[in-house]
Write a protein that holds these residues in place. Structure first.
Motif, PDB file in Angstrom:
ATOM      1  N   VAL A 127       0.827  -1.210   0.000  1.00  0.00           N
ATOM      2  CA  VAL A 127       0.000   0.000   0.000  1.00  0.00           C
ATOM      3  C   VAL A 127       0.870   1.274   0.000  1.00  0.00           C
ATOM      4  CG1 VAL A 127      -2.062   1.081   0.978  1.00  0.00           C
ATOM      5  CG2 VAL A 127      -1.667  -1.334   1.359  1.00  0.00           C
ATOM      6  N   ASP A 128       1.876   1.291  -0.853  1.00  0.00           N
ATOM      7  CA  ASP A 128       2.715   2.481  -1.010  1.00  0.00           C
ATOM      8  C   ASP A 128       2.007   3.445  -1.956  1.00  0.00           C
ATOM      9  OD1 ASP A 128       4.683   4.359  -1.236  1.00  0.00           O
ATOM     10  OD2 ASP A 128       6.115   3.077  -2.303  1.00  0.00           O
ATOM     11  N   TYR A 129       1.035   4.181  -1.416  1.00  0.00           N
ATOM     12  CA  TYR A 129       0.169   5.011  -2.266  1.00  0.00           C
ATOM     13  C   TYR A 129       0.912   6.199  -2.884  1.00  0.00           C
ATOM     14  CZ  TYR A 129      -0.175   8.085   1.841  1.00  0.00           C
ATOM     15  OH  TYR A 129       0.119   8.921   2.897  1.00  0.00           O
ATOM     16  N   ARG A 130       2.086   6.523  -2.370  1.00  0.00           N
ATOM     17  CA  ARG A 130       2.860   7.619  -2.953  1.00  0.00           C
ATOM     18  C   ARG A 130       3.534   7.199  -4.255  1.00  0.00           C
ATOM     19  NH1 ARG A 130       3.601   7.971   2.546  1.00  0.00           N
ATOM     20  NH2 ARG A 130       2.972   9.949   3.530  1.00  0.00           N
ATOM     21  N   ASN A 131       3.629   5.891  -4.474  1.00  0.00           N
ATOM     22  CA  ASN A 131       4.243   5.361  -5.700  1.00  0.00           C
ATOM     23  C   ASN A 131       3.303   4.354  -6.360  1.00  0.00           C
ATOM     24  OD1 ASN A 131       7.089   6.549  -5.619  1.00  0.00           O
ATOM     25  ND2 ASN A 131       6.909   5.649  -3.582  1.00  0.00           N
ATOM     26  N   ARG A 132       2.101   4.819  -6.666  1.00  0.00           N
ATOM     27  CA  ARG A 132       1.084   3.928  -7.218  1.00  0.00           C
ATOM     28  C   ARG A 132       1.450   3.454  -8.622  1.00  0.00           C
ATOM     29  NH1 ARG A 132      -2.006   8.049  -4.729  1.00  0.00           N
ATOM     30  NH2 ARG A 132      -2.642   9.055  -6.671  1.00  0.00           N
ATOM     31  N   VAL A 133       2.091   4.338  -9.376  1.00  0.00           N
ATOM     32  CA  VAL A 133       2.475   4.037 -10.758  1.00  0.00           C
ATOM     33  C   VAL A 133       3.939   4.411 -10.949  1.00  0.00           C
ATOM     34  CG1 VAL A 133       2.115   4.615 -13.183  1.00  0.00           C
ATOM     35  CG2 VAL A 133       0.153   4.413 -11.652  1.00  0.00           C
ATOM     36  N   ILE A 134       4.699   3.514 -11.548  1.00  0.00           N
ATOM     37  CA  ILE A 134       6.096   3.778 -11.877  1.00  0.00           C
ATOM     38  C   ILE A 134       6.301   3.458 -13.349  1.00  0.00           C
ATOM     39  CG2 ILE A 134       8.499   3.117 -11.458  1.00  0.00           C
ATOM     40  CD1 ILE A 134       7.666   2.356  -8.603  1.00  0.00           C
ATOM     41  N   ILE A 135       6.879   4.412 -14.084  1.00  0.00           N
ATOM     42  CA  ILE A 135       7.099   4.169 -15.514  1.00  0.00           C
ATOM     43  C   ILE A 135       8.564   4.381 -15.879  1.00  0.00           C
ATOM     44  CG2 ILE A 135       4.737   4.816 -16.139  1.00  0.00           C
ATOM     45  CD1 ILE A 135       5.876   7.461 -17.227  1.00  0.00           C
ATOM     46  N   THR A 136       9.010   3.616 -16.862  1.00  0.00           N
ATOM     47  CA  THR A 136      10.301   3.836 -17.509  1.00  0.00           C
ATOM     48  C   THR A 136      10.024   3.841 -19.012  1.00  0.00           C
ATOM     49  OG1 THR A 136      10.919   1.508 -17.821  1.00  0.00           O
ATOM     50  CG2 THR A 136      11.385   2.488 -15.665  1.00  0.00           C
ATOM     51  N   ASP A 137      11.066   3.847 -19.813  1.00  0.00           N
ATOM     52  CA  ASP A 137      10.869   3.821 -21.264  1.00  0.00           C
ATOM     53  C   ASP A 137      10.280   2.497 -21.739  1.00  0.00           C
ATOM     54  OD1 ASP A 137      11.831   6.364 -21.505  1.00  0.00           O
ATOM     55  OD2 ASP A 137      13.871   5.752 -22.041  1.00  0.00           O
ATOM     56  N   THR A 138      10.449   1.442 -20.943  1.00  0.00           N
ATOM     57  CA  THR A 138      10.045   0.112 -21.417  1.00  0.00           C
ATOM     58  C   THR A 138       9.001  -0.586 -20.556  1.00  0.00           C
ATOM     59  OG1 THR A 138      11.921  -0.869 -20.241  1.00  0.00           O
ATOM     60  CG2 THR A 138      12.259  -0.286 -22.552  1.00  0.00           C
TER      61      THR A 138
END
Length: 320
Positions: A127-138
């Protein structure tokens, strides 16, 4: 005369709707055709024997400083089992969310031809709501345990103004926001207006790439909060102008009008408790919308336009 004016308005609306439909059909034909990878389910069902295979397929999901015994223990941990079960129950069918993500990627590909759809991978994150989505180039990683619904028991210690957006309908909104941050270019934000325009760009980006979401969903308001902002738009603008806040460099203004909060801080008892937070973001959104209505500019070009140019050429007038 009134009838003629009404006819002209109807013609403009019909043409606009027709153009919008043509554009959306063109974008839909791009068909990025993604397939979400449910790592959360794979991990929950992993055994000592199958773990090496999973690690080989998803090496970026496993820190090398931990031995296999750590991951097996985590799978069996009581809290993790509860998270797995809650996610499995809420996301038995991921089809709708997958279609929304695909539509987002189609729009990104249309506006940014260089965009390459990433692998979309779901997981849990304690439940790390501060990092709900993490994106990189791939890759794009979605923590599904942060989208179980605002009233979920796992969120009881999280402030309500945050937890109310921890729901599956916001997944594609948060994903769009992370991509907006990648495409927006703006120099150092020094004034309140700089911050307002930055978030105005971000929200206009969402207008373009997730048009199937409502305004309330794009900004993360309830419909009642959005209605309040619309009804008080003129007052909010007058407050900023009369107190000369737009060009102020006072960092305290970010906490009052930009950053997530239960309400905006006008320091007026009759208004504060009724207002939604982030009204500076909302106002910046309306300024950018006004600018785009007045100027023939691509989305990509607008995202790199200076706040000064946008403000000076927006002819922004708040609704009364």
């Amino acid at each position: 005369m009134k009838n003629l004016l009404l006819c002209l308005i109807i013609i403009v609306v019909v043409i606009s709707c027709k153009n919008d439909n043509v554009l959306e059909n063109e974008i839909a034909s791009i068909n990025t055709d993604i397939e979400v990878e449910r790592f959360d389910l794979l991990f929950a069902n992993t055994t000592q024997e199958s773990l090496p295979k999973l690690k080989k397929a998803y090496p970026f999901m496993f820190s090398e400083k931990y031995k296999d015994s750590f991951w097996i223990a985590r799978i069996k941990d009581t809290l993790q089992v509860a998270l797995f079960n809650a996610v499995k129950k809420e996301f038995q069918n991921f089809e709708q969310t997958e279609l929304e993500i695909e539509s987002l990627f189609n729009h990104l590909k249309y506006y940014f031809p260089e965009f390459t759809p990433p692998r979309v991978i779901t997981t849990t994150s304690n439940v790390d709501y501060r990092n709900r989505v993490i994106i990189t180039d791939t890759i794009a990683i979605l923590a599904l345990d942060t989208y179980l619904g605002g009233e979920h028991e796992f969120y009881s210690s999280i402030p309500k103004y945050i937890s109310e957006n921890l729901k599956k309908e916001q997944i594609v909104v948060d994903l769009a926001e992370e991509y907006a941050k990648k495409y927006i270019y703006q120099g150092e934000n020094k004034t309140l207006l700089d911050e307002m325009i930055y978030f105005g760009k971000l929200l206009y980006f969402k207008d373009a790439v997730i048009p199937f979401k409502t305004d309330a969903e794009r900004i993360g308001y309830s419909q009642e909060q959005l209605d309040w902002a619309i009804a008080n738009e003129s007052y909010i603008w007058r407050y900023f102008v009369e107190r000369e806040l737009l060009f102020s460099t006072d960092s305290k203004l970010l906490g009052r009008f930009i950053n997530p909060a239960p309400f905006s801080k006008f320091y007026l008892e009759e208004i504060d408790t009724d207002s939604p937070g982030r009204l500076g973001q909302y106002t910046g959104w309306q300024i950018v919308r006004a600018y785009m209505a007045q100027n023939k500019l691509s989305l990509k070009d607008m995202l790199i336009t200076s706040p000064e140019d946008i403000f000076n050429n927006s002819k922004f007038k708040p609704r009364k």
